[in-house]
Design a protein around this motif. Structure first.
Motif, mmCIF file in Angstrom:
data_model
loop_
_atom_site.group_PDB
_atom_site.id
_atom_site.type_symbol
_atom_site.label_atom_id
_atom_site.label_comp_id
_atom_site.label_asym_id
_atom_site.label_seq_id
_atom_site.Cartn_x
_atom_site.Cartn_y
_atom_site.Cartn_z
ATOM 1 N N GLU A 50 0.740 -1.424 -0.124
ATOM 2 C CA GLU A 50 -0.036 -0.129 0.487
ATOM 3 C C GLU A 50 0.615 1.230 -0.054
ATOM 4 O OE1 GLU A 50 -2.943 -0.075 0.014
ATOM 5 O OE2 GLU A 50 -3.645 -2.091 -0.256
ATOM 6 N N GLU A 51 0.095 2.245 0.083
ATOM 7 C CA GLU A 51 1.161 3.629 -0.619
ATOM 8 C C GLU A 51 1.262 4.570 1.444
ATOM 9 O OE1 GLU A 51 -1.566 2.610 -2.445
ATOM 10 O OE2 GLU A 51 -0.233 2.670 -3.659
ATOM 11 N N SER A 52 0.599 3.341 2.282
ATOM 12 C CA SER A 52 0.800 4.560 3.586
ATOM 13 C C SER A 52 1.123 3.400 4.705
ATOM 14 C CB SER A 52 -0.635 4.986 4.224
ATOM 15 O OG SER A 52 -1.278 4.645 4.505
ATOM 16 N N THR A 53 1.220 3.665 5.975
ATOM 17 C CA THR A 53 1.103 2.335 6.811
ATOM 18 C C THR A 53 -0.023 2.122 7.560
ATOM 19 O OG1 THR A 53 1.831 4.446 8.068
ATOM 20 C CG2 THR A 53 3.755 2.706 8.157
ATOM 21 N N GLU A 54 -1.258 3.305 7.197
ATOM 22 C CA GLU A 54 -2.357 3.064 8.037
ATOM 23 C C GLU A 54 -3.561 1.972 7.019
ATOM 24 O OE1 GLU A 54 -0.965 6.012 7.084
ATOM 25 O OE2 GLU A 54 -0.524 6.027 9.531
ATOM 26 N N LEU A 55 -3.006 2.318 5.471
ATOM 27 C CA LEU A 55 -4.000 1.992 4.846
ATOM 28 C C LEU A 55 -3.170 0.161 4.325
ATOM 29 C CD1 LEU A 55 -3.741 3.878 1.546
ATOM 30 C CD2 LEU A 55 -6.155 2.788 2.827
ATOM 31 N N CYS A 56 -2.569 -0.333 4.510
ATOM 32 C CA CYS A 56 -1.262 -1.101 5.082
ATOM 33 C C CYS A 56 -1.949 -1.997 6.032
ATOM 34 C CB CYS A 56 0.407 -1.025 5.140
ATOM 35 S SG CYS A 56 1.199 -2.630 5.025
ATOM 36 N N GLN A 57 -2.145 -1.350 7.267
ATOM 37 C CA GLN A 57 -2.631 -1.799 8.766
ATOM 38 C C GLN A 57 -3.992 -2.121 8.275
ATOM 39 O OE1 GLN A 57 0.371 -2.966 10.167
ATOM 40 N NE2 GLN A 57 -0.903 -2.934 11.390
ATOM 41 N N THR A 58 -4.828 -1.514 7.518
ATOM 42 C CA THR A 58 -6.481 -1.848 7.148
ATOM 43 C C THR A 58 -6.860 -2.766 5.862
ATOM 44 O OG1 THR A 58 -6.484 0.625 6.010
ATOM 45 C CG2 THR A 58 -7.254 0.035 8.456
ATOM 46 N N LYS A 59 -5.501 -2.160 5.187
ATOM 47 C CA LYS A 59 -6.020 -3.509 3.909
ATOM 48 C C LYS A 59 -5.454 -5.262 3.867
ATOM 49 C CE LYS A 59 -7.917 -0.384 0.652
ATOM 50 N NZ LYS A 59 -7.553 0.911 -0.965
ATOM 51 N N GLY A 60 -4.136 -5.088 4.730
ATOM 52 C CA GLY A 60 -3.978 -5.985 4.178
ATOM 53 C C GLY A 60 -4.318 -7.251 5.167
ATOM 54 N N ASN A 61 -3.154 -8.539 4.869
ATOM 55 C CA ASN A 61 -4.580 -9.701 5.692
ATOM 56 C C ASN A 61 -3.064 -10.761 6.489
ATOM 57 O OD1 ASN A 61 -3.261 -10.713 3.550
ATOM 58 N ND2 ASN A 61 -4.995 -10.943 2.055
ATOM 59 N N ILE A 62 -3.030 -11.583 6.399
ATOM 60 C CA ILE A 62 -2.119 -12.555 7.405
ATOM 61 C C ILE A 62 -2.625 -13.646 6.087
ATOM 62 C CG2 ILE A 62 -1.827 -14.507 8.818
ATOM 63 C CD1 ILE A 62 -3.226 -12.956 11.035
ATOM 64 N N THR A 63 -1.240 -14.319 5.824
ATOM 65 C CA THR A 63 -0.858 -15.094 4.546
ATOM 66 C C THR A 63 -0.394 -16.261 5.122
ATOM 67 O OG1 THR A 63 -0.830 -15.198 2.317
ATOM 68 C CG2 THR A 63 0.992 -13.949 3.590
ATOM 69 N N ALA A 64 -0.555 -17.210 4.991
ATOM 70 C CA ALA A 64 0.643 -18.539 4.910
ATOM 71 C C ALA A 64 1.460 -18.246 3.623
ATOM 72 C CB ALA A 64 -0.258 -19.531 4.685
ATOM 73 N N CYS A 65 2.420 -18.378 4.581
ATOM 74 C CA CYS A 65 4.077 -18.403 3.076
ATOM 75 C C CYS A 65 3.733 -20.123 2.897
ATOM 76 C CB CYS A 65 4.768 -18.298 3.778
ATOM 77 S SG CYS A 65 4.942 -16.044 5.781
ATOM 78 N N GLY A 66 4.897 -20.064 2.133
ATOM 79 C CA GLY A 66 5.557 -21.170 0.635
ATOM 80 C C GLY A 66 6.182 -22.012 1.836
ATOM 81 N N LYS A 67 5.881 -23.270 1.667
ATOM 82 C CA LYS A 67 6.749 -23.898 1.916
ATOM 83 C C LYS A 67 7.864 -23.447 2.555
ATOM 84 C CE LYS A 67 7.995 -29.714 2.435
ATOM 85 N NZ LYS A 67 7.444 -31.005 1.986
ATOM 86 N N GLY A 68 8.992 -24.307 3.736
ATOM 87 C CA GLY A 68 10.245 -24.109 4.199
ATOM 88 C C GLY A 68 10.894 -22.712 4.029
#
Length: 160
Positions: A50-68
């Protein structure tokens, strides 16, 4: 009067110790989430672009990382003249790739790109990049600060 001050001094010290122990227990309890996991569950990082930390916190999500993958990554691009955030990216990354990005930096964690600065951080615990780049005040910080202020005020009031 001296007995009265001594009595309150001892009690305020006991209250401070009890509050501090309580704060420590709260810290341990709240920091233990995502520590115990099954072997088949993936490592998780916060993900956003995102373009700001605020947008990142509100629009972001928790994601499962790839194997390893067991490294979280945060890169913040600051505008060279104003040092305002232009873009923030958080995601999973392979540890060698993240450390390579950090090694390319000329100044600790930041690297100049044209007129801007890219600042990169790597971390190795689950969701460790969730609050990176924010000025979030936690309840533990508020509790600790209030305990210190209470103790100082109480001691000045009693010892006057």
């Amino acid at each position: 009067m001296a007995r009265f001050r001594c009595f309150f001094f001892r009690h305020s010290l006991m209250i401070f110790i009890i509050l501090y122990i309580t704060r420590f227990c709260v810290c341990v309890a709240t920091s233990s989430n995502h520590v115990i996991k099954k072997r088949d569950e993936a490592f998780e990082c916060f993900n956003c672009s995102e373009e700001s930390t605020e947008l990142c916190q509100t629009k972001g999500n928790i994601t499962a990382c790839g194997k390893g993958t067991n490294t979280c990554f945060t890169q913040i691009r600051y505008h060279g003249g104003t040092y305002k955030v232009k873009k923030i990216v958080k995601s999973c990354i392979l540890r060698p790739s993240c450390e390579e990005k950090m090694a390319q930096s000329t100044n600790e964690k930041c690297q100049q790109k044209e007129n801007d600065f890219d600042c990169t951080t790597c971390c190795y615990k689950e969701l460790c990049n969730k609050d990176a780049g924010t000025l979030k005040i936690t309840s533990n910080q508020i509790l600790t600060t209030s305990m210190v202020v209470f103790t100082i005020i109480f001691h000045f009031h009693v010892l006057r």
